[in-house]
Write a protein that holds these residues in place. Structure first.
Motif, PDB file in Angstrom:
ATOM      1  N   GLU A 334       0.806  -1.232   0.000  1.00 51.06           N
ATOM      2  CA  GLU A 334       0.000   0.000   0.000  1.00 51.06           C
ATOM      3  C   GLU A 334       0.837   1.279   0.000  1.00 51.06           C
ATOM      4  N   GLU A 335       1.903   1.281   0.824  1.00 49.95           N
ATOM      5  CA  GLU A 335       2.694   2.518   0.928  1.00 49.95           C
ATOM      6  C   GLU A 335       3.785   2.637  -0.127  1.00 49.95           C
ATOM      7  N   ASP A 336       3.877   1.652  -0.981  1.00 49.40           N
ATOM      8  CA  ASP A 336       4.955   1.634  -1.986  1.00 49.40           C
ATOM      9  C   ASP A 336       4.500   2.353  -3.255  1.00 49.40           C
ATOM     10  N   LEU A 337       4.179   3.635  -3.101  1.00 47.17           N
ATOM     11  CA  LEU A 337       3.642   4.376  -4.255  1.00 47.17           C
ATOM     12  C   LEU A 337       4.675   4.540  -5.365  1.00 47.17           C
ATOM     13  N   TRP A 338       5.937   4.556  -4.984  1.00 46.93           N
ATOM     14  CA  TRP A 338       7.036   4.630  -5.962  1.00 46.93           C
ATOM     15  C   TRP A 338       6.875   3.535  -7.036  1.00 46.93           C
ATOM     16  N   ALA A 339       6.372   2.358  -6.605  1.00 41.53           N
ATOM     17  CA  ALA A 339       6.204   1.214  -7.521  1.00 41.53           C
ATOM     18  C   ALA A 339       4.823   1.188  -8.185  1.00 41.53           C
ATOM     19  N   ASP A 340       3.968   2.145  -7.868  1.00 41.55           N
ATOM     20  CA  ASP A 340       2.636   2.246  -8.477  1.00 41.55           C
ATOM     21  C   ASP A 340       1.789   0.964  -8.344  1.00 41.55           C
ATOM     22  N   PRO A 341       1.275   0.718  -7.121  1.00 41.62           N
ATOM     23  CA  PRO A 341       0.453  -0.483  -6.913  1.00 41.62           C
ATOM     24  C   PRO A 341      -0.687  -0.643  -7.938  1.00 41.62           C
ATOM     25  N   ARG A 342      -1.372   0.455  -8.253  1.00 43.07           N
ATOM     26  CA  ARG A 342      -2.488   0.313  -9.194  1.00 43.07           C
ATOM     27  C   ARG A 342      -1.982  -0.119 -10.585  1.00 43.07           C
ATOM     28  N   GLY A 343      -0.867   0.452 -10.976  1.00 51.25           N
ATOM     29  CA  GLY A 343      -0.271   0.082 -12.266  1.00 51.25           C
ATOM     30  C   GLY A 343       0.161  -1.381 -12.283  1.00 51.25           C
ATOM     31  N   GLU A 344       0.633  -1.880 -11.138  1.00 49.36           N
ATOM     32  CA  GLU A 344       1.029  -3.294 -11.040  1.00 49.36           C
ATOM     33  C   GLU A 344      -0.214  -4.179 -11.153  1.00 49.36           C
ATOM     34  N   PHE A 345      -1.263  -3.772 -10.440  1.00 48.46           N
ATOM     35  CA  PHE A 345      -2.509  -4.546 -10.493  1.00 48.46           C
ATOM     36  C   PHE A 345      -3.061  -4.587 -11.923  1.00 48.46           C
ATOM     37  N   LEU A 346      -3.090  -3.406 -12.561  1.00 48.77           N
ATOM     38  CA  LEU A 346      -3.703  -3.336 -13.893  1.00 48.77           C
ATOM     39  C   LEU A 346      -2.979  -4.227 -14.906  1.00 48.77           C
ATOM     40  N   SER A 347      -1.663  -4.297 -14.810  1.00 46.45           N
ATOM     41  CA  SER A 347      -0.929  -5.188 -15.722  1.00 46.45           C
ATOM     42  C   SER A 347      -1.369  -6.640 -15.548  1.00 46.45           C
ATOM     43  N   ALA A 348      -1.490  -7.046 -14.276  1.00 50.46           N
ATOM     44  CA  ALA A 348      -1.889  -8.431 -14.005  1.00 50.46           C
ATOM     45  C   ALA A 348      -3.301  -8.675 -14.556  1.00 50.46           C
ATOM     46  N   TYR A 349      -4.155  -7.687 -14.351  1.00 44.65           N
ATOM     47  CA  TYR A 349      -5.532  -7.796 -14.843  1.00 44.65           C
ATOM     48  C   TYR A 349      -5.556  -7.835 -16.379  1.00 44.65           C
ATOM     49  N   LEU A 350      -4.803  -6.946 -17.005  1.00 42.92           N
ATOM     50  CA  LEU A 350      -4.881  -6.775 -18.455  1.00 42.92           C
ATOM     51  C   LEU A 350      -4.124  -7.850 -19.248  1.00 42.92           C
ATOM     52  N   ALA A 351      -3.335  -8.666 -18.543  1.00 47.29           N
ATOM     53  CA  ALA A 351      -2.696  -9.812 -19.223  1.00 47.29           C
ATOM     54  C   ALA A 351      -3.714 -10.925 -19.438  1.00 47.29           C
ATOM     55  N   GLY A 352      -4.879 -10.790 -18.798  1.00 47.18           N
ATOM     56  CA  GLY A 352      -5.909 -11.830 -18.814  1.00 47.18           C
ATOM     57  C   GLY A 352      -6.252 -12.418 -20.174  1.00 47.18           C
ATOM     58  N   PRO A 353      -6.491 -11.594 -21.204  1.00 46.36           N
ATOM     59  CA  PRO A 353      -6.922 -12.162 -22.492  1.00 46.36           C
ATOM     60  C   PRO A 353      -6.003 -13.266 -23.025  1.00 46.36           C
ATOM     61  N   VAL A 354      -4.707 -13.153 -22.790  1.00 44.16           N
ATOM     62  CA  VAL A 354      -3.806 -14.209 -23.280  1.00 44.16           C
ATOM     63  C   VAL A 354      -3.982 -15.487 -22.455  1.00 44.16           C
TER      64      VAL A 354
END
Ligand code: GCU
Length: 407
Positions: A334-354
Motif C-alpha cells: 500500500e505505501e509503496d507508491l514509488w512502484a505504483d500499486p495500481r499500475g502493477e494490479f492493472l498489468s496483471a488484470y490486463l494480461a488476462g486475455p492471453v
C-alpha cells in the motif's frame, strides 16, 4: 520525508491519481500486421515472438544466443541443518569463457521429509547469502566485497533474514535456492567488467550496443542457470519451479519468466517501474528516472522513451502475458507508491486475455481488491498494508498460490 519530497519535485514524480494521463495501451491480441490473435497457437507462433523481440530490443536488451561454460561444484552439504529438518547445500557456479572466470554461490535448503521430489522456490537476495539466515556455515557471496566496504553492517549474518521465511517455506514442503544477485552482475554501472556479461563474445568494455543486455537481462539469465542446476537435483521436481523476485529482482523475474518456460510460477513482489507497473500511467517512478538512476539496468535503446512512455511499442501487461501459460502472481504494498500499486494490479488484470486463450483463469474485475484479500487464480494478485519489502504475509500468499498450482 523532506528528502523524498525534494527528490520527487526535482524528478517530477507524480503521486496523484487524478494526474495520471489518459493513455491507450498497445494491443495485446493484434499482430503487427493487424491480424487478430484468437488462439493460443497463433499467440505462440505470431504475436508472442513479436512482443519478445520488442521487449528485448527496446527495453531489457537481447539475451545472447551463444553459451558460456557453467560448471557446478558442491562446496558444502549438511543433512542435519535446522535440527535435522533440512539438508543445506552450497554450490559454486563457475562461469567461464576459457579466458576468464566468474564465480557465484547458490545456497539451498531441501526439506528432508517427505522423501520424494519436491517443488522449489528460486530467488536472488540483495545482500549476500549470509544475509538471509543466521546459519554460520554460509559462505560470503563472492561478489559482495565489490559492492560493500569491509566494515559495512551488511556483512552481518542474517541482516535480511526477515525477508526469507525459511521456516515457513520448509514446513510447507518447499525447497528454496537463493543466490546474491551481485554475483551475476554487481549492481553498479562501473562493475560491468565483473559481470557475467563480460564473458560473452560480443562484450566490449568500451562500447555498449543499443540493444545489448545489461544487468536486468543478466540477472534473468542467471536465474535460468540456477534452473539448469536444479534440474540435476534428484530431490527437486523440475516441473515445479517457482521464481520469486522483489523489486529490481521482480523486474528480472518477470523477464526471466517471459523467456524461460521452466519457471512454472513467476512472482513479482513490488517490482514497480520496468517490472509489473504500466509505464503509460507515469505514476511514481518513470522511465526517465530509472534510466538516470540506474543506467546499467535496461538497454540503451530504452532511453529514447524517457518522458515519452506513450511511444513505447509495448507496455508491462504484455510482459506478464508472455509468461502464459505459466502462472503469475503480482504483489504490491500500500505505501509503496514509488512502484505504483495500481499500475502493477492493472498489468496483471490486463494480461488476462492471453491466459484465457489457454483456458486459464484470470482476474475478473479491473477494481483493485481490498488490502489482504488475495486473488488466487491462474493469475494472482494481492496488496498488503505497509512498505516496500518482502514480509511473512507475502510469503504466506506465495505458498498458498504454489500449493494451489503445485499440489
Ligand atoms: C529503487 C528503484 C526501483 C527498484 C528498487 C529496489 O527504488 O528506483 O526501481 O525496484 O530500488 O530494487 O528496491
Amino acid at each position: 520525508w523532506l528528502v523524498a519530497v525534494c527528490l520527487c519535485a526535482q524528478q517530477n514524480v507524480n503521486y496523484d491519481e487524478s494526474k495520471v494521463p489518459a493513455y491507450i495501451l498497445p494491443n495485446l491480441l493484434q499482430a503487427n500486421n493487424g491480424e487478430k490473435i484468437t488462439s493460443a497457437t497463433q499467440w505462440e507462433t505470431q504475436r508472442r515472438p513479436e512482443l519478445l523481440e520488442l521487449f528485448a530490443s527496446q527495453m531489457y536488451g537481447r539475451t545472447p544466443e551463444d553459451n558460456i561454460d557453467v560448471a557446478y561444484e558442491i562446496v558444502t552439504e549438511n543433512p542435519n541443518a535446522m535440527d535435522g529438518k533440512v539438508t543445506s547445500k552450497q554450490v559454486r557456479f563457475i562461469f567461464s569463457n576459457g579466458k576468464k572466470k566468474i564465480e557465484a554461490l547458490l545456497w539451498m535448503y531441501i526439506p528432508n521429509k517427505p522423501t520424494g521430489k519436491m517443488p522449489v522456490f528460486v530467488g536472488y537476495n540483495f545482500k549476500g547469502n549470509h544475509s538471509t539466515t543466521f546459519d554460520t556455515t554460509v559462505l560470503y557471496s563472492p561478489a559482495f566485497h565489490l559492492v560493500k566496504e569491509p566494515d559495512h553492517p551488511d556483512w552481518e549474518r542474517g541482516n535480511q533474514a526477515n525477508r526469507w521465511s525459511y521456516d515457513k517455506i520448509i514446513d510447507r514442503g518447499y525447497a528454496i535456492a537463493t543466490m546474491c544477485y551481485h554475483d551475476i552482475y554487481p549492481d553498479n554501472p562501473e562493475l560491468r567488467d565483473h559481470s557475467i556479461v563480460s564473458l560473452f563474445p560480443e562484450y566490449d568494455p568500451e562500447v555498449i550496443a543499443p540493444d545489448e543486455w545489461q544487468a536486468i537481462g543478466a540477472w534473468a539469465w542467471g536465474s535460468s542457470r540456477i534452473v539448469d542446476f536444479l534440474e540435476t537435483q534428484e530431490k527437486i521436481d523440475s516441473d515445479k519451479i517457482a521464481i520469486m523476485g522483489h523489486s529490481r529482482q521482480g523486474k528480472a523475474a518477470l523477464w526471466a519468466g517471459a523467456q524461460d518456460e521452466r519457471f512454472r510460477i513467476v512472482i513479482s513482489n513490488d517490482s514497480g517501474c520496468g517490472g509489473a507497473a504500466l509505464f503509460r500511467r507515469k505514476f511514481g517512478e518513470t522511465a526517465a528516472v530509472i534510466n538516470k538512476n540506474f543506467p546499467h539496468w535496461f538497454c540503451k535503446n530504452f532511453r529514447q522513451y524517457n518522458d515519452k512512455e506513450e511511444t513505447l511499442p509495448v507496455d508491462q501487461h504484455q510482459l506478464i502475458a508472455l509468461i502464459a501459460p505459466g502462472k503469475v502472481y503480482v504483489a504490491s504494498a500500500e505505501e509503496d507508491l514509488w512502484a505504483d500499486p495500481r499500475g502493477e494490479f492493472l498489468s496483471a488484470y490486463l494480461a488476462g486475455p492471453v491466459y484465457r486463450l489457454y483456458g486459464l483463469t484470470t482476474i475478473d474485475s479491473g477494481e483493485m481488491p481490498a488490502l489482504h484479500k488475495p486473488i488466487m487464480r491462474d493469475i494472482g494478485y494481492h496488496i498488503r498494508a505497509g512498505k516496500h519489502d518482502v514480509t511473512e504475509y507475502d510469503w504466506e500468499c506465495y505458498l498458498d498460490f504454489a500449493d494451489k498450482h503445485f499440489k
